[in-house]
Motif scaffolding. Sequence first.
Motif, PDB file in Angstrom:
ATOM      1  N   PRO A 127       0.753  -1.363   0.118  1.00  0.00           N
ATOM      2  CA  PRO A 127       0.026  -0.103   0.105  1.00  0.00           C
ATOM      3  C   PRO A 127       0.783   1.172   0.003  1.00  0.00           C
ATOM      4  N   PHE A 128       2.041   1.285   0.950  1.00  0.00           N
ATOM      5  CA  PHE A 128       2.859   2.335   0.639  1.00  0.00           C
ATOM      6  C   PHE A 128       3.281   2.616  -0.609  1.00  0.00           C
ATOM      7  N   ILE A 145       2.201   2.029  -3.609  1.00  0.00           N
ATOM      8  CA  ILE A 145       1.174   2.390  -4.550  1.00  0.00           C
ATOM      9  C   ILE A 145       1.038   3.919  -3.925  1.00  0.00           C
ATOM     10  N   LEU A 146       0.848   4.503  -2.983  1.00  0.00           N
ATOM     11  CA  LEU A 146       0.325   5.863  -2.604  1.00  0.00           C
ATOM     12  C   LEU A 146       1.538   6.661  -2.935  1.00  0.00           C
ATOM     13  N   PHE A 147       3.098   5.981  -2.669  1.00  0.00           N
ATOM     14  CA  PHE A 147       4.132   7.099  -2.913  1.00  0.00           C
ATOM     15  C   PHE A 147       4.406   7.036  -4.566  1.00  0.00           C
ATOM     16  N   THR A 148       3.935   5.948  -5.176  1.00  0.00           N
ATOM     17  CA  THR A 148       4.189   6.230  -6.661  1.00  0.00           C
ATOM     18  C   THR A 148       3.286   7.172  -7.244  1.00  0.00           C
ATOM     19  N   ALA A 149       1.995   7.185  -6.759  1.00  0.00           N
ATOM     20  CA  ALA A 149       1.061   8.016  -7.196  1.00  0.00           C
ATOM     21  C   ALA A 149       1.484   9.299  -7.085  1.00  0.00           C
ATOM     22  N   VAL A 150       1.943   9.506  -5.938  1.00  0.00           N
ATOM     23  CA  VAL A 150       2.396  11.087  -5.380  1.00  0.00           C
ATOM     24  C   VAL A 150       3.262  11.647  -6.219  1.00  0.00           C
TER      25      VAL A 150
END
Length: 520
Positions: free
Chosen positions: A95-96, A98-103
């Motif tokens: 989950p981290f 996925i979130l970091f890549t999107a940001v």
Amino acid sequence: MSLFRAAATIGSLTLVSRIAGFVRDVLQAALLGAGPAADAFLIAQRLPNLFRALFAEGALNSAFVPMLGQKMAADNAGTAAARRFAEAVLAVLLPFLILFTAVMVICAAPVVWALTGGFPDAAPGKFALTVHFTQLTFPYLMLISLVSLLGGLLNAVGRFAVNAAAPVLLNLVLIAGLLWSAGDDDVAAAGVQALCVTLGGAAQLLWLMWSCSRAGLGLRLRWPRLTDEVKRLLWLILPAAIGAGAVQINLVISTALAARFLDDGAVSWLYYADRLNQLPLGIIGIGVGTALLPAMSRQLAAGDAASALAQQNRAIELVLLLTLPAAVGLAMLAVPIIAVLFQHGAFTAADTSATAAALAAFALGLPAYVLIKVLTPGFHARSDTRTPVRVALAAMLVNLVANLALVWPLGHIGIALGTALAAWINAAALWWLLARRGQFALDARARRILPRLAAATLAMLAVLAAAQAGMAGMVLPGFVGQAAALALLLGAGILAYLAAARLFGVFTAAALIAQLRRKS
């Protein structure tokens, strides 16, 4: 497997990957040259590679693998315990990521501006192009982080070959992209390359998932839970990331300075020089360091500090045996090497001269780069990830100051020299700290071997200098003549080094064969 055999497995597969990488670089240099599009792609590629070195290959390898080794040494369940721990880490990591890549994809423009200053003196459109390429390449970070998790699991159980072979897939995808875009202009070809970076990461992940499943180590997705073990890993990851990624951080600093203060082409010259310098680092330093860490972790967990010390001494002998002649060869033969490999298509003779000068400067720090890779496991195997961070931060400060001081009088060559100097300070500090703690000292064999290695290297240097002087003006024009001359010089240097090393008693053929067959 013995350290020698494990390192040979990793190193040989890394060699295959680097050969594929050089094929890619030759095609890339011919299609893109060293212009604005090439610079934009290389900067876009550098960003996910930085985070890969920090958090994926750096932190996970430096913190995750030792913890796996400790669990396997203390738990009779062996690989079952390792798999359960890896599943717990995956549940938190995914989950981290996925979130970091999107940001990072959304915030690509400010990130690129922070790195390059918006290319104040560059060709129009270069900044926008770099932002677009960065958005295409950044998902690679998520994919390669998962690859590193699975690869660390396989390394911990002694299956080194699978993870070492994974980068070959990335290079094959990039080569396919270059061949696909062979008739396009440099901007379109660079865009295809940026997309292929992410596609290559997907290919690597599929390969590791399939290999783990075949080895009985397939991981299941679980609901994220911050167990005590996962909390301990997260506590270790940040310092491990900075310590293990110091070289990559210094290279990003160098790239940023080149993008801000130097003309178009400087980023490409430094990239191609660094690619050649990374060849022995990848084959020797990373190969030996990757094999050394799980071995030392198991030995220290079992209370056998003497064996861990002996392993580290043999690792230093091995990396210097191979790296010292590589550094001399790259420094002295930089111009013919660059000319033969890259001076085709859009890559000009002026690009060759500039890249060769940077390569010679980078090569001065090559022994230090590989020493960092075999000294750092001495800390990580003891779950000390913070000391290498302090050293890395000091080295990064030295790198920044040296680059700023040298970039004005020497241009891109000063950046390469500053990076080499920082590597030597990093390696020297790691060595001194381990020795001061009583955790490392050269044993009698190493004290006997290392001066003889230095003497053999000097003999090789003298032979190469004489051969170059003797061949001056005799090289036939064209690619065939240059390649033949380079082959003769390389052959003379290798033979001189091997003969001198044998004469000085560095090794014998019987000892090499025995080491290859030996099992721990």
